[in-house]
Write an enzyme that holds these catalytic residues in place. Structure first.
Site, PDB file in Angstrom:
ATOM      1  N   GLY A  46       0.497  -1.310  -0.024  1.00  0.00           N
ATOM      2  CA  GLY A  46      -0.262   0.192  -0.536  1.00  0.00           C
ATOM      3  C   GLY A  46       0.805   1.496  -0.095  1.00  0.00           C
ATOM      4  CB  SER A  87      11.495   3.243   5.803  1.00  0.00           C
ATOM      5  OG  SER A  87      11.111   3.740   6.481  1.00  0.00           O
ATOM      6  CD  GLN A  89      11.707  -4.017  -0.559  1.00  0.00           C
ATOM      7  OE1 GLN A  89      12.572  -3.626  -1.669  1.00  0.00           O
ATOM      8  NE2 GLN A  89      11.799  -4.306  -0.366  1.00  0.00           N
ATOM      9  CE  LYS A 281      18.001  11.142   3.124  1.00  0.00           C
ATOM     10  NZ  LYS A 281      19.146  11.807   3.625  1.00  0.00           N
ATOM     11  CD  GLU A 285      10.153   1.947   9.365  1.00  0.00           C
ATOM     12  OE1 GLU A 285      10.244   0.484  10.149  1.00  0.00           O
ATOM     13  OE2 GLU A 285      11.340   1.060   8.981  1.00  0.00           O
TER      14      GLU A 285
END
Lengths: 335, 162, 432
Positions: A46, A87, A89, A281, A285
């Protein structure tokens, strides 16, 4: 009485797993009609990774995002991309897709260089055309693909990326992440001293994401993270009695709802990361991390009473206010 | 339990099938009719993921028993878009970036439709209230509210053109 | 190596930085995105788990004979039906797919019922008889770490310890102008993604395919293969559209049980958690107790921090060791601190398992370090922005782990821009 307060929260967050290898791979196939097929193990839950990876592939190959098809998270066809966590991917799978696209592109550029009698290093791809020294040429990607196929050349790519990290020794020394994201959030809140209810009025959330591949998607992460952070600060708590959860239903586990939504002003700060895909980057999160901290500081600012225990519920606020009224609070603080 | 004959209009089409009267409207929609766009998030009317329109009114299909919906006009997410296209609310959700995981999206769109069918210039507060029975854990609601506002503008614009 | 941009377009062509619509958006707004619970295969069975209602016990015996007599029940599987290894876990393989010796939390999976209908499942579950011997439970890390506490797993209740030592924090505390020590506590939190866990498995030509709501399909494949005792060439995991995760769908939920059921029964099997099942048995955010001491000089420059973090990881490790390690690395915040002593403990209890949740331990420590920054600022009469700007990382700064930050260090910029944004909106300045 209603009391207003303002609070600040800062954070940094290492992108990827802590002090260990966590690679991601990707395959790419540029088909005859110019379709870019991206095969990735990266699960889109999502947050929008498939869209971001499509943009990265399209960006590298100079085609439209509409020409890209991402097949994600099927172990029968896609390489391992590790977990959708940390964080990681956009940075890690983003680089894998970029490298896969670059490999396929090299085949194309080599062929184009032959057709144009030019050096491949002078060429690039954009808008579905080959560009030479910054000028658009009439030669299209599709024509180059046809020329490749005529010779039996396929235009495939594979890529993988593992962030450069070290482990940590017994004193914790090491470089556990290849890059960090940063954020500062400012919360403006109002406390109703009669009911103890805290309302978040406005949040300003400035996030350094390196480069926003899709700014609206970054905003979506920040806004969603802020609301989850409001829940963490003020509402949410799994209640336990001897290991048993007492509130395992939405009716009993309070979540922020549409009526709780404050104004959220997302500010995207771009300090490009040289090892990131197009400088990117991560943000998933970080979006939530400073929110509760900022709200707790804002409550302290409003009341002159600081809370050390999350969530800061109306009951805790009323108890603290009555203790303060008694003069029993030490230095204006409840410890 | 003896099945009864469930007749209703779903997405403009008549349906007529034997249904156990204890079944929830949600089960009829998802299992008997295969319309899986309507999602189950909690089964007790708290999350709104199973929102459908019953005679134009938004309801949680998990709280409605099949006999209660008999004879009604039911709209599910599959009945919102015109053939081969998208409804302006769906367009607006895409344009505003109001979709993340997508699990709340069908219910949100139907809750929004119920509002906009009655009011094409809702205030933000009216929008927040209209979707207050629908939980979303991804977006923070901001872009959902924006999408409904945008859809209202699109729909008013269309109205003017007609 | 500079990986940014390519060829003659260093900044990336038009598509980078553009608000492209989601590639899966149309399916999601039309309701045609096919989540795991939306999938059906002809002849499909349904499955449900019998779970422990006690937090700590020795499991003696399970008798499923009466359950098997319920019309529509096809099979009841217990630990002895597992052909491969009966332990899973992303970091530590400590969680049984189906309990074989000891129950360690409310909700541990005891048996898996497979049946033709929901009605049959509902009738079969209470018909299963379970004999167990209850053990005293441990419900707080303090209790778990106390001398003489019974070990929940073989090797003691402290699952992992992370230590970060830099400089000499104790000496620095003595030199400091301001020293502030506080204890912070944070609660257990639920992810509450809108889609409960779900999956569907089918076996064809000796290969099992599992469609699942998951954040980590390749990990799932490894675990299913191990549990079934077969090669990864015979397992395919397809991530179905997943209705949120936030870390809560990183661990195994339905995958191994579905693989087992389809493998043993030879029929397609679907399992969908109810909301209550999802909230009771999925991993949670670690509740933490954080003892935090900060020290600064008269200008508000940080001299030292000492932090002890204790995280309750519950019955199984899940992502606990990584969460506490990350909490340790980030405990001093985005600030240059010359002297650091940080300890983070990941502790087993008989509480629900805590695993990964958005932020991985950092929201907990951020609450602590940011409260501390305001307390320091207050003691010196400094503005909250000033003290943060004075201490935040710059290019060239070293983190608590001694990592040198070279480029893309945007913390100062985010502080400046957040402040400017707040001033522009009237949140700051004038209005108070």
């Amino acid at each position: 009485m209603k009391k207003r307060g303002i609070g600040v929260g800062c954070m940094f967050y290492g992108i990827g797993n802590t002090g260990m290898p966590n690679p991601a791979g990707a395959f790419l196939d540029l088909t005859d009609d110019g379709t870019v097929l991206v095969l990735t193990g990266c699960a889109d839950i999502g947050q929008g990774s498939s869209t971001v990876l499509a943009q990265i592939a399209a960006g590298e190959l100079g085609v439209n995002i509409e020409d890209v098809l991402v097949v994600a998270g099927d172990t029968g066809v896609s390489p391992d991309a590790g977990a959708t966590s940390a964080s990681r991917q956009t940075y890690i799978s983003g680089n894998a897709v970029l490298l896969a696209a670059r490999q396929a592109k090299e085949v194309l550029l080599e062929e184009a260089a032959g057709i144009m009698a030019a050096a491949a290093s002078d060429l690039c791809l954009r808008d579905g055309h080959v560009w030479r020294a910054g000028e658009k040429t009439p030669l299209t990607v599709k024509e180059v693909l046809a020329a490749c196929r005529k010779k039996g050349k396929l235009t495939l790519g594979s890529g993988w990326f593992n962030p450069e990290t070290t482990g940590m020794d017994e004193t914790g020394r090491g470089a556990p992440y290849a890059t960090y994201s940063y954020a500062t959030q400012v919360a403006e809140i109002e406390v109703d001293t009669e009911t103890g209810k805290v309302s978040v009025l406005r949040l300003v959330a400035a996030h350094d994401v390196g480069r926003a591949i899709n700014p609206k998607s970054v905003e979506g992460q920040i806004e969603g993270g802020c609301l989850m952070g409001i829940g963490y600060a003020l509402l949410e708590e799994v209640k336990l009695t001897e290991g048993r959860i007492g509130n395992p239903r939405y009716a009993e586990y309070l979540l922020p709802m549409s009526l709780d939504v404050p104004e959220i002003h997302a500010i995207i700060v771009e300090e490009p990361e040289i090892t990131g895909p197009f400088g990117a980057k991560g943000v998933g999160e970080p979006a939530l991390i400073p929110t509760a901290a900022a709200i707790a500081n804002a409550v302290a600012d409003a009341l002159g009473v600081r809370f050390y225990d999350l969530p800061i519920t109306p009951e805790k606020i009323l108890a603290a206010l009555s203790a303060k009224g008694d003069g029993s609070a030490r230095m204006g603080e409840i410890t | 339990m003896k099945p009864f004959r469930f007749t209703a209009t779903i997405n403009g089409r008549p349906v007529d099938l034997p249904v156990n009267p204890h079944r929830r409207l949600l089960d009829v929609i998802r299992d008997d009719l295969g319309l899986t766009g309507t999602k189950e998030g909690c089964g007790e009317g708290e999350c709104g993921a199973c929102t459908v329109l019953l005679n134009g009114r938004p309801v949680n299909a998990c709280l409605v028993l099949a006999p209660e919906a008999a004879g009604c006009e039911i709209t599910t997410i599959e009945g919102v878009a015109p053939e081969g296209g998208l409804h302006p609310i769906q367009e607006a959700f895409l344009e505003a970036g109001a979709v993340q995981c997508g699990y709340c999206t069908p219910g949100m769109i139907l809750a929004a439709k119920a509002l906009l069918d009655k009011d094409l210039s809702p205030t933000d507060q009216a929008i927040k209230t209209a979707v207050s029975g629908n939980l979303c854990r991804c977006t923070g609601y901001i872009k959902i509210i924006e999408a409904v506002r945008l859809a209202a503008a699109k729909l008013s614009g269309e109205g003017d053109a007609v | 190596m500079n990986r940014r941009g390519s060829g003659c377009l260093k900044d990336g062509p038009g598509v980078i930085g553009r608000n492209c619509r989601r590639v899966d958006g149309i399916a999601k707004v039309k309701g045609s995105a096919f989540f795991a619970a939306d999938r059906k295969i002809d002849g499909m069975l349904l499955a449900r788990v019998l779970r422990s209602r006690v937090p700590h016990a020795v499991l003696n015996k399970i008798d499923a004979r009466s359950a098997l007599e319920v019309p529509g029940v096809v099979a009841v599987y217990t630990a002895s039906d597992i052909p491969g290894e009966n332990r899973v876990g992303i970091i530590v393989k400590d969680e049984p797919v189906l309990v074989d010796d000891r129950i360690r939390r409310v909700g541990d999976a005891l048996a898996l019922v497979v049946a033709e209908s929901e009605e049959a499942l509902a009738a079969a579950l209470p018909a299963i008889k379970v004999w167990y011997e209850e053990l005293p439970g441990i419900f707080s890390p303090a209790q778990a770490m106390a001398g003489g506490a019974p070990a929940i797993h073989g090797q003691g209740n402290i699952q992992s310890v992370t230590r970060i030592v830099k400089g000499d924090a104790d000496s620095a505390l003595k030199e400091a102008r301001v020293v502030i020590s506080r204890r912070y506590t944070t609660q257990m939190v639920e992810h509450a993604y809108l889609e409960p866990e779900a999956g569907l498995a089918a076996v064809e030509d000796g290969q099992v395919t599992i469609w699942a709501s998951t954040q980590n399909p390749h990990y799932d494949r490894r675990e299913v293969a191990r549990v079934l005792g077969i090669g990864q060439n015979r397992v395919r995991v397809v991530q179905a559209p997943t209705g949120g995760g936030f870390g809560g769908k990183l661990d195994i939920s339905v995958q191994c049980l579905l693989g087992l059921a389809a493998w043993k029964s030879g029929r397609p099997v679907r399992m969908v958690y109810s909301r209550e099942e999802s909230m009771e048995f999925s991993p949670k955010r670690h509740p933490c107790v954080i003892d935090y001491t900060s020290a600064c000089d008269g200008d508000g420059r940080l001299l030292a921090v000492k932090v002890k973090i204790v995280g309750d990881t519950g019955a199984y490790a899940s992502y606990g060791p990584a969460t506490l390690k990350r909490a340790a690395v980030h405990a001093s915040g985005p600030y240059q601190v010359p002297n650091v002593f940080i300890e983070a403990y990941c502790v087993y209890t008989n509480n629900p398992t805590a695993g990964a949740m958005r932020g991985f331990g950092v929201p907990q420590v951020a609450f602590a370090h940011e409260s501390q920054m305001d307390l320091l600022a207050g003691a010196l009469g400094l503005d909250p922005f000033t003290i943060r700007l004075r201490n935040c990382f710059q290019p060239g700064s070293a983190t608590a782990t001694g990592q040198r930050l070279i480029q893309s260090v945007g913390i100062g910029q985010t502080i400046e821009q957040a402040r400017a944004g707040a001033v522009q909106l009237g949140v700051l300045g004038g209005k108070r």
